[in-house]
Scaffold this motif. Structure first.
Motif, short mmCIF file in Angstrom:
data_model
loop_
_atom_site.label_atom_id
_atom_site.label_comp_id
_atom_site.label_asym_id
_atom_site.label_seq_id
_atom_site.Cartn_x
_atom_site.Cartn_y
_atom_site.Cartn_z
N ILE A 5 1.40 -1.34 -0.03
CA ILE A 5 -0.15 -0.18 -0.06
C ILE A 5 0.49 1.12 0.35
N ARG A 6 2.06 1.42 0.82
CA ARG A 6 2.88 2.26 1.07
C ARG A 6 3.88 2.47 -0.31
N CYS A 7 3.64 0.85 -1.34
CA CYS A 7 4.27 1.57 -2.41
C CYS A 7 3.39 2.54 -3.71
N LEU A 8 2.41 2.06 -3.60
CA LEU A 8 0.92 2.20 -4.59
C LEU A 8 1.34 4.07 -4.14
N MET A 9 0.74 4.22 -2.75
CA MET A 9 1.29 5.38 -2.10
C MET A 9 1.90 6.73 -3.23
N THR A 10 3.13 5.53 -3.32
CA THR A 10 4.63 6.75 -3.83
C THR A 10 4.24 6.88 -4.96
N TYR A 11 3.86 5.32 -5.99
CA TYR A 11 3.86 5.47 -7.01
C TYR A 11 2.97 6.78 -7.56
N ILE A 12 1.67 6.78 -7.15
CA ILE A 12 0.43 7.92 -7.16
C ILE A 12 1.17 9.32 -7.30
N GLY A 66 0.48 -1.47 8.44
CA GLY A 66 1.60 -0.31 7.60
C GLY A 66 0.96 1.22 7.82
N SER A 67 1.65 2.10 6.62
CA SER A 67 1.42 2.91 6.45
C SER A 67 1.28 3.98 5.55
N ILE A 68 0.28 4.92 5.23
CA ILE A 68 -0.39 5.29 3.71
C ILE A 68 0.64 6.44 3.73
N SER A 69 1.51 6.87 3.79
CA SER A 69 2.86 7.87 3.86
C SER A 69 3.08 7.52 2.27
N VAL A 70 3.88 8.58 1.79
CA VAL A 70 4.29 8.26 0.11
C VAL A 70 5.69 8.81 0.90
N SER A 71 6.75 7.35 0.62
CA SER A 71 7.43 7.34 0.77
C SER A 71 8.47 7.71 -0.17
N VAL A 72 10.57 7.44 -0.56
CA VAL A 72 10.99 7.48 -1.84
C VAL A 72 11.33 6.28 -2.49
N SER A 73 10.76 6.48 -3.91
CA SER A 73 10.82 5.46 -4.86
C SER A 73 12.27 5.47 -5.28
N THR A 74 12.48 4.35 -5.28
CA THR A 74 13.82 3.38 -6.18
C THR A 74 14.06 3.63 -7.90
N LYS A 75 12.87 3.56 -7.61
CA LYS A 75 12.56 3.74 -8.85
C LYS A 75 12.61 5.11 -9.91
N ASN A 76 14.49 5.48 -11.11
CA ASN A 76 14.07 6.45 -11.29
C ASN A 76 14.94 6.65 -12.40
N SER A 77 15.06 5.65 -13.23
CA SER A 77 15.35 5.39 -14.27
C SER A 77 14.43 6.12 -15.28
N PRO A 78 14.98 6.51 -16.73
CA PRO A 78 14.37 7.47 -17.59
C PRO A 78 13.31 7.55 -17.56
N GLY A 79 12.06 7.72 -17.32
CA GLY A 79 10.67 7.26 -17.85
C GLY A 79 9.88 6.72 -16.33
N ASP A 80 10.84 6.52 -15.78
CA ASP A 80 10.25 5.77 -14.49
C ASP A 80 9.44 7.25 -13.63
N SER A 81 8.26 6.73 -13.13
CA SER A 81 7.45 7.39 -12.90
C SER A 81 8.31 8.92 -11.35
N ALA A 82 9.27 7.96 -10.92
CA ALA A 82 10.30 8.70 -10.19
C ALA A 82 11.31 9.50 -10.80
N SER A 83 11.59 9.56 -11.65
CA SER A 83 12.44 10.31 -12.28
C SER A 83 12.19 12.06 -13.05
N THR A 84 13.27 12.35 -13.22
CA THR A 84 13.21 14.10 -13.26
C THR A 84 12.28 13.82 -14.91
N PRO A 85 11.75 14.21 -15.70
CA PRO A 85 11.55 14.02 -17.16
C PRO A 85 11.98 15.38 -17.84
N HIS A 86 12.16 14.14 -18.86
CA HIS A 86 12.67 15.38 -20.16
C HIS A 86 11.73 14.99 -21.16
#
Length: 139
Positions: A5-12, A66-86
């Protein structure tokens, strides 16, 4: 469920930030595409509101630790939701760029009847999809 659930919160959260950043980056160079990204973001936000409510309901269940707070994603490759878009538009798809450069690409599309038919079919499919979304949003 406590971890997922925390992973889903972070992804959203990350996805909404990513789409908004893409829209902002595209606005100066291609406002039409930026508008479409904005519509996609709006559609996701509506669905996400329902998901967030469901997760809040789950968090209230007895035994949920569990927690429903937002965490820090480890998926930050180009195109991933936590990456910086270009966000950029390849030159072959940038109609506005083609108009500024006075290139013949628009004439090629106009003269190629198969390509024109494919584009018309795609536009029709997009319109049908849009109509379905409008109807589903109304219900």
């Amino acid at each position: 469920v406590n971890n997922e659930i925390r992973c889903l919160m972070t992804y959203i959260h990350d996805e909404e930030c990513y789409l908004q950043a893409c829209q902002t980056q595209l606005e100066p160079s291609c406002p039409g595409l930026a508008h479409q990204v904005g519509l996609r973001c709006l559609m996701h936000s509506r669905a996400n509101a329902h998901l967030l409510q469901c997760m809040a309901d789950i968090a209230q269940l007895p035994g949920f630790s569990g927690s429903i707070s937002v965490s820090v994603s480890t998926k930050n490759s180009p195109g991933d939701s936590a990456s910086t878009p270009h966000a950029h538009i390849p030159a072959q798809f940038n109609v506005q760029q083609d108009l500024r450069d006075d290139t013949p690409s628009l004439r090629v599309i106009a003269e190629d009847t198969d390509l024109r038919d494919d584009l018309e079919d795609e536009e029709e499919a997009v319109q049908v999809f849009h109509d379905v979304l409008c109807v589903s949003a109304d219900s």
